[in-house]
Design a protein around this motif. Structure first.
Motif, PDB file in Angstrom:
ATOM      1  N   LYS A  97      23.862  52.887  20.703  1.00 31.13           N
ATOM      2  CA  LYS A  97      23.516  53.532  19.473  1.00 31.13           C
ATOM      3  C   LYS A  97      22.122  53.468  19.428  1.00 31.13           C
ATOM      4  CE  LYS A  97      27.545  52.813  16.851  1.00 31.13           C
ATOM      5  NZ  LYS A  97      28.247  51.948  15.583  1.00 31.13           N
ATOM      6  N   LEU A  98      21.318  52.469  19.404  1.00 27.91           N
ATOM      7  CA  LEU A  98      19.796  52.438  19.507  1.00 27.91           C
ATOM      8  C   LEU A  98      19.248  53.340  20.409  1.00 27.91           C
ATOM      9  CD1 LEU A  98      17.366  51.150  18.051  1.00 27.91           C
ATOM     10  CD2 LEU A  98      17.587  49.339  19.920  1.00 27.91           C
ATOM     11  N   ARG A  99      19.772  53.266  21.827  1.00 26.83           N
ATOM     12  CA  ARG A  99      19.202  54.100  22.881  1.00 26.83           C
ATOM     13  C   ARG A  99      19.488  55.594  22.337  1.00 26.83           C
ATOM     14  NH1 ARG A  99      21.418  50.124  25.719  1.00 26.83           N
ATOM     15  NH2 ARG A  99      23.492  51.040  26.202  1.00 26.83           N
ATOM     16  N   GLN A 100      20.663  55.997  21.834  1.00 21.97           N
ATOM     17  CA  GLN A 100      20.878  57.385  21.364  1.00 21.97           C
ATOM     18  C   GLN A 100      20.131  57.977  20.193  1.00 21.97           C
ATOM     19  OE1 GLN A 100      25.047  57.881  20.106  1.00 21.97           O
ATOM     20  NE2 GLN A 100      25.087  60.219  20.738  1.00 21.97           N
ATOM     21  N   THR A 101      19.801  56.932  19.344  1.00 26.31           N
ATOM     22  CA  THR A 101      18.936  57.320  18.228  1.00 26.31           C
ATOM     23  C   THR A 101      17.433  57.435  18.698  1.00 26.31           C
ATOM     24  OG1 THR A 101      20.061  55.891  16.705  1.00 26.31           O
ATOM     25  CG2 THR A 101      17.863  56.233  16.113  1.00 26.31           C
ATOM     26  N   TYR A 102      17.094  56.681  19.877  1.00 25.95           N
ATOM     27  CA  TYR A 102      15.674  56.851  20.002  1.00 25.95           C
ATOM     28  C   TYR A 102      15.468  58.046  21.323  1.00 25.95           C
ATOM     29  CZ  TYR A 102      13.167  53.663  17.364  1.00 25.95           C
ATOM     30  OH  TYR A 102      12.678  52.962  16.330  1.00 25.95           O
ATOM     31  N   LEU A 103      16.579  58.638  21.963  1.00 23.17           N
ATOM     32  CA  LEU A 103      16.478  59.492  22.812  1.00 23.17           C
ATOM     33  C   LEU A 103      15.631  60.660  22.447  1.00 23.17           C
ATOM     34  CD1 LEU A 103      17.094  60.408  25.775  1.00 23.17           C
ATOM     35  CD2 LEU A 103      19.302  61.189  24.969  1.00 23.17           C
ATOM     36  N   PRO A 104      16.016  61.448  21.287  1.00 21.27           N
ATOM     37  CA  PRO A 104      15.444  62.577  20.562  1.00 21.27           C
ATOM     38  C   PRO A 104      13.722  62.103  20.644  1.00 21.27           C
ATOM     39  CG  PRO A 104      16.851  62.257  19.245  1.00 21.27           C
ATOM     40  CD  PRO A 104      17.250  60.931  20.253  1.00 21.27           C
ATOM     41  N   LYS A 105      13.439  60.895  20.101  1.00 17.74           N
ATOM     42  CA  LYS A 105      11.994  60.642  19.827  1.00 17.74           C
ATOM     43  C   LYS A 105      11.306  60.676  21.140  1.00 17.74           C
ATOM     44  CE  LYS A 105      13.476  57.993  15.912  1.00 17.74           C
ATOM     45  NZ  LYS A 105      13.448  56.799  15.155  1.00 17.74           N
ATOM     46  N   PHE A 106      12.128  59.985  22.104  1.00 17.52           N
ATOM     47  CA  PHE A 106      11.256  60.201  23.288  1.00 17.52           C
ATOM     48  C   PHE A 106      11.102  61.327  23.886  1.00 17.52           C
ATOM     49  CE2 PHE A 106      12.384  55.345  23.564  1.00 17.52           C
ATOM     50  CZ  PHE A 106      11.276  54.969  23.582  1.00 17.52           C
ATOM     51  N   ARG A 107      12.173  62.274  23.755  1.00 15.17           N
ATOM     52  CA  ARG A 107      12.011  63.730  24.311  1.00 15.17           C
ATOM     53  C   ARG A 107      11.173  64.573  23.672  1.00 15.17           C
ATOM     54  NH1 ARG A 107      18.732  64.763  24.740  1.00 15.17           N
ATOM     55  NH2 ARG A 107      18.815  64.232  27.011  1.00 15.17           N
ATOM     56  N   LYS A 108      10.567  64.211  22.496  1.00 15.86           N
ATOM     57  CA  LYS A 108       9.700  64.960  21.659  1.00 15.86           C
ATOM     58  C   LYS A 108       8.219  64.540  22.396  1.00 15.86           C
ATOM     59  CE  LYS A 108      11.191  65.648  16.883  1.00 15.86           C
ATOM     60  NZ  LYS A 108      11.118  65.216  15.762  1.00 15.86           N
ATOM     61  N   VAL A 109       7.995  63.291  22.896  1.00 12.92           N
ATOM     62  CA  VAL A 109       6.784  63.071  23.509  1.00 12.92           C
ATOM     63  C   VAL A 109       6.670  63.065  24.876  1.00 12.92           C
ATOM     64  CG1 VAL A 109       6.472  61.756  21.336  1.00 12.92           C
ATOM     65  CG2 VAL A 109       7.292  60.619  23.204  1.00 12.92           C
ATOM     66  N   LEU A 110       7.883  63.189  25.601  1.00 10.65           N
ATOM     67  CA  LEU A 110       7.775  63.099  27.119  1.00 10.65           C
ATOM     68  C   LEU A 110       8.622  64.119  27.662  1.00 10.65           C
ATOM     69  CD1 LEU A 110       8.301  59.250  27.935  1.00 10.65           C
ATOM     70  CD2 LEU A 110       6.145  60.437  28.036  1.00 10.65           C
ATOM     71  N   PRO A 111       8.011  64.670  28.899  1.00 11.79           N
ATOM     72  CA  PRO A 111       9.029  65.488  29.659  1.00 11.79           C
ATOM     73  C   PRO A 111      10.477  64.776  30.124  1.00 11.79           C
ATOM     74  CG  PRO A 111       6.917  65.148  30.977  1.00 11.79           C
ATOM     75  CD  PRO A 111       6.810  64.124  29.728  1.00 11.79           C
ATOM     76  N   GLU A 112      11.283  65.545  30.221  1.00  2.88           N
ATOM     77  CA  GLU A 112      12.756  65.087  30.491  1.00  2.88           C
ATOM     78  C   GLU A 112      12.727  64.114  31.618  1.00  2.88           C
ATOM     79  OE1 GLU A 112      16.272  64.404  28.911  1.00  2.88           O
ATOM     80  OE2 GLU A 112      14.981  65.776  28.024  1.00  2.88           O
ATOM     81  N   VAL A 113      12.186  64.411  32.700  1.00  5.89           N
ATOM     82  CA  VAL A 113      12.175  63.579  33.684  1.00  5.89           C
ATOM     83  C   VAL A 113      11.448  62.089  33.550  1.00  5.89           C
ATOM     84  CG1 VAL A 113      11.148  63.212  36.150  1.00  5.89           C
ATOM     85  CG2 VAL A 113      12.141  65.523  35.739  1.00  5.89           C
ATOM     86  N   LYS A 114      10.487  62.108  32.702  1.00  7.01           N
ATOM     87  CA  LYS A 114      10.030  60.782  32.367  1.00  7.01           C
ATOM     88  C   LYS A 114      10.726  60.056  31.233  1.00  7.01           C
ATOM     89  CE  LYS A 114       5.192  61.664  33.806  1.00  7.01           C
ATOM     90  NZ  LYS A 114       4.072  61.907  33.581  1.00  7.01           N
TER      91      LYS A 114
END
Length: 144
Positions: A97-114
């Motif tokens: 759940k934590l990984r899923q919650t942060y996924l969109p946050k990381f996607r906002k700041v990094l390209p998908e590959v990163k």
């Protein structure tokens, strides 16, 4: 001869040391392996720090569970075993759940590959922690 209760206390202490070391060294490890541009780094690290704070709380909860197991090891009752198991399952469900919650946050700041690369690094670190736990925690005793 190793006394299981003492071994468990030592394991819980060792796990706390491992957690503290991981927290201290992890940022360097991530930094060395993410290959972030300056702009990406500026956006990534605040999200990373928030995520690590929440992840650390989850790992601290795991350390408490290990201590509770250690305390109950010699005289494990069905009631205690149920409480420990319920807490274990709760902790196990909070990670995804934590990984899923942060996924969109990381996607906002990094390209998908990163983003994928970062999650891979996290998974590898988590695998090491799980291995350390597994090798140091004995199976629960059962009636003979």
């Amino acid at each position: 001869m190793v006394v299981p209760g003492i071994a468990q206390d030592k394991s819980a202490d060792n796990m706390q040391i491992v957690l503290e070391k991981v927290r201290a060294d992890k940022k360097l490890l991530v930094s060395e392996n993410m290959q972030l541009t300056e702009a990406e780094a500026k956006a990534f690290w605040p999200v990373y720090d928030q995520y690590q704070d929440e992840l650390f709380l989850l790992r601290t909860r795991t350390v408490k569970l290990i201590k509770d197991f250690s305390d109950a090891y010699e005289k494990m009752t069905n009631e205690t075993a149920k409480k420990l198991m319920d807490e274990y399952i709760t902790i196990e469900t909070l990670g995804p759940k934590l990984r899923q919650t942060y996924l969109p946050k990381f996607r906002k700041v990094l390209p998908e590959v990163k983003v994928v690369r970062y999650y891979q690094i996290e998974n590898k670190i988590n695998a090491v922690l799980i291995y350390e736990l597994a090798k140091n925690i004995p199976l629960a005793k059962t009636a003979k």
